[in-house]
Design an enzyme around this catalytic site. Structure first.
Site, PDB file in Angstrom:
ATOM      1  N   HIS A 193       0.807  -1.224   0.000  1.00 51.60           N
ATOM      2  CA  HIS A 193       0.000   0.000   0.000  1.00 51.60           C
ATOM      3  C   HIS A 193       0.840   1.273   0.000  1.00 51.60           C
ATOM      4  CE1 HIS A 193      -3.402  -2.726   0.773  1.00 51.60           C
ATOM      5  NE2 HIS A 193      -3.968  -1.864  -0.041  1.00 51.60           N
ATOM      6  N   GLU A 437     -11.253 -11.013  -4.787  1.00 49.44           N
ATOM      7  CA  GLU A 437      -9.824 -10.970  -4.436  1.00 49.44           C
ATOM      8  C   GLU A 437      -9.413 -12.147  -3.570  1.00 49.44           C
ATOM      9  OE1 GLU A 437      -8.952  -7.252  -2.494  1.00 49.44           O
ATOM     10  OE2 GLU A 437     -10.797  -7.284  -1.338  1.00 49.44           O
ATOM     11  N   ASP A 461      -4.576  -8.798  -4.145  1.00 48.01           N
ATOM     12  CA  ASP A 461      -4.820  -9.817  -3.133  1.00 48.01           C
ATOM     13  C   ASP A 461      -5.058 -11.181  -3.755  1.00 48.01           C
ATOM     14  OD1 ASP A 461      -4.548  -8.667  -0.540  1.00 48.01           O
ATOM     15  OD2 ASP A 461      -6.240  -7.377  -1.028  1.00 48.01           O
ATOM     16  N   CYS A 508      -9.433  -4.041 -10.900  1.00 46.92           N
ATOM     17  CA  CYS A 508      -8.931  -2.815 -10.266  1.00 46.92           C
ATOM     18  C   CYS A 508      -7.615  -3.039  -9.521  1.00 46.92           C
ATOM     19  CB  CYS A 508      -9.973  -2.203  -9.337  1.00 46.92           C
ATOM     20  SG  CYS A 508     -10.380  -3.263  -7.952  1.00 46.92           S
TER      21      CYS A 508
END
Ligand code: PEP
Ligand code: MG
Length: 577
Positions: A193, A437, A461, A508
């Site tokens: 992240h 995910e 993920d 995404c």
């Protein structure tokens, strides 16, 4: 001849752009352990504590004024409340009693803080409960002063390239952006992240730079550091040649960015006429206008947790409505997909204490929190329904594992919507969907896709959980290629299931922003891709130069490839030169 002292490190490119300048190592040093003291030293130790608490309070008041001047009234009020806590006589009395019982000032203030926090945490009122983490924060600040350790805002006093082992998303989100020239991490991956945030903020970044910390320390703080976030090149103490090369690179980057803006109005259509919708991933309303300028046709992923991370209490419903509505308005009629809160994993939030977990990525993360904290999601969904009155809004749940999780989403949404209707509040239609995910979600999707209006593949993920590869561990870089045939097969299944159910499917994860991987997705039948805005132009160019027919053939071959490397070659060769 001038000696070349430069140390060059090959790192992983994480966010494009060049940065050259001073570096600063961010290290949050642990506080010393509490010590026993003699009774005779208690008065001096108490005086030391009172002075440190007073200094901390003054520092917090100054911070409050500074933040208020920059227009952030809410945060200013939080710092002012913290200052009041540092001056609180009850807290001080409790700490002095500990000192008189033989603990040093550092141990005493932390122990008094923990006792106060525990009392607050047991109170019924949610607002008061939330104060418990504030008390701990304040006591931590006082203890840092006592130990002569830096506080968070001291960590980056002047513009510099931030060097660290890794950066927590909350720290990345709260550091003063105008002072971060670049980010260079010894650990981490391009899908961690911190890297995603760096791309969103336009901060050049490299990750997985093995040996970086030792190299900068050896060079010393008077030497510069240079990073190229497009190629992953890191140079400690760069020489003239390095500087010239990097300056050329920076000029080329600037020209490329201008071209990206010029091409924003073009559609992403293959040479044989297949149209792909390109959307943006954003982390907050401030990123919306740049995404629109770069040609995003909507938002495919609004990571709302960043609204929740940068503060000491969850944002109120009204604040959330304001943030979501700003994005909806910026996109003027194009759909905005809001993802419900995804915290836990690598995104802990201070006011939401969670028990320590052995494997946070396999723990109580995202929608799984709804079992104990449904009100967080209901408030968020209420805000989404209200924002939908201003334009098209879609809402998706993260970390859905199966049909029961879908029912949880539908129940929370129905609760939020019915309450708003009963209150007579103006709302709009919200399309409800899920993120795919977790492999189990893809595998069970045909059984419950009919209950949703859309789905979006979170390949970051999905790759982590399919290949058992921690998304932040640089030692596993070789497995972190999203063109892995196992991932491609799951994506292929999701495309078939979405077609059969007649629902929209997009991607995404960061995979969508990699031009080669984006071609594979188009070959697999995906027609909607969402990515950080700076990636839009390169993906658009790749699609406009490719034939969907050839991509379909390459995708069919890639599904049968033995590993990602063989699959990638198939798409590199269909890419235009
Ligand atoms: C993903 O997992 O691919 C995703 C888009 O969500 P995040 O990166 O925020 O976990
Ligand atoms: Mg995810």
């Amino acid at each position: 001849m001038i000696e070349d002292r430069a140390v060059r490190i090959a790192a992983v490119a994480a966010a494009p752009g060049v940065a050259v300048g001073r570096w600063t190592e961010l290290r949050r040093t642990a506080l010393p352990a509490p010590r026993r003291i003699d009774q005779a030293d208690a008065p001096a130790e108490s005086a030391r504590l009172k002075a440190a608490a007073n200094d901390a309070a003054l520092e917090l008041m100054a911070l409050s004024d500074q933040v208020a001047e920059s227009g952030h009234e809410d945060e200013a009020a939080i710092f002012a409340a913290h200052a009041a806590m540092a001056w609180d006589p009850a807290l001080m009395d409790a700490a002095i009693r500990e000192i008189e019982a033989g603990t040093d000032a550092n141990g005493a203030i932390r122990s008094a803080g923990q006792a106060t926090a525990a009392t607050l945490a047991a109170v019924e009122d949610e607002l008061i409960r939330g104060r418990s983490t504030d008390v701990l924060d304040v006591c931590d600040r006082i203890a840092r002063r006592l130990a002569g350790l830096p506080t968070d805002e001291d960590l980056l006093p002047a513009p510099a390239i931030v060097v660290a082992e890794d950066l927590a998303p909350s720290l990345t989100a709260t550091l003063p952006r105008e002072r971060i020239l670049g980010i260079a991490l010894e650990s981490g991956s391009a899908t961690s992240h911190a890297a995603i945030l760096a791309r969103a903020y336009g901060i050049p970044a490299v990750v997985g730079a093995a040996g970086l910390i030792a190299a900068v320390r050896a060079a010393g703080s008077s030497k510069d550091l240079a990073i190229d976030g497009s190629s992953g090149v890191v140079v400690v103490d760069p020489g003239d040649d390095d500087r010239v090369q990097l300056a050329e690179r920076a000029t080329a980057d600037r020209a490329a960015r201008e071209r990206d803006l010029e091409e924003a109005a073009l559609d992403a259509v293959t040479t044989d006429g297949i149209a792909v919708t390109l959307l943006a991933n954003i982390g907050g309303p401030d990123e919306a206008s740049a995404a629109v300028a770069l040609g995003a046709r909507g938002v495919g992923l609004f990571r709302t947790e960043f609204l929740f991370l940068e503060r000491n209490q969850p944002p109120s419903e009204d604040e959330q409505v304001d943030a979501y509505r700003r994005v909806v308005e910026a996109f003027g009629g194009a759909p905005v997909t809001i993802r419900l809160l995804d915290v836990g994993g690598d995104k802990p939030i201070p006011y939401l204490p969670m028990p320590t977990e052995e494997n946070p990525f396999l723990g109580v993360r995202a929608l799984r929190l709804a079992a104990t904290r449904p009100e967080l999601f209901v408030t968020q969904l209420r805000a989404c329904y209200r924002a939908a009155a201003a334009g098209p809004v879609k809402v998706m749940a993260p970390m859905v594992a199966d049909g029961r999780d879908v029912e949880t989403l539908l129940a929370l949404a129905s609760q939020a919507r019915s309450a708003l209707l009963a209150e007579g509040v103006l709302i709009g239609d919200v399309a409800l969907g899920v993120m795919l995910e977790i492999p189990s979600a893809v595998l069970t999707a045909p059984a419950w896709f009919g209950r949703t209006r859309f789905a979006s593949l979170g390949t970051n993920d999905l790759l982590q959980y399919t290949l058992a590869v921690d998304r932040g561990n640089p030692a596993l870089e070789r497995y972190r290629d999203s063109l892995h045939p196992a991932l491609l097969q799951l994506i292929g299944s999701a495309v078939r299931a979405a077609d059969a159910a007649g629902i929209e499917l997009s991607v995404c994860g960061e995979m969508a922003g990699d031009p080669v991987a984006a071609l594979a997705l188009v070959g697999l039948g995906v027609r909607s891709l969402s990515m950080t805005a700076p990636s839009l132009a390169a993906v658009r160019r790749a699609i406009r130069a490719a034939s969907a027919e050839r991509l379909r053939e390459a995708a069919a071959a890639a599904l049968a490839a033995p590993s990602a490397a063989e699959a990638r070659v198939l798409f590199v060769t269909v890419q235009p030169s």
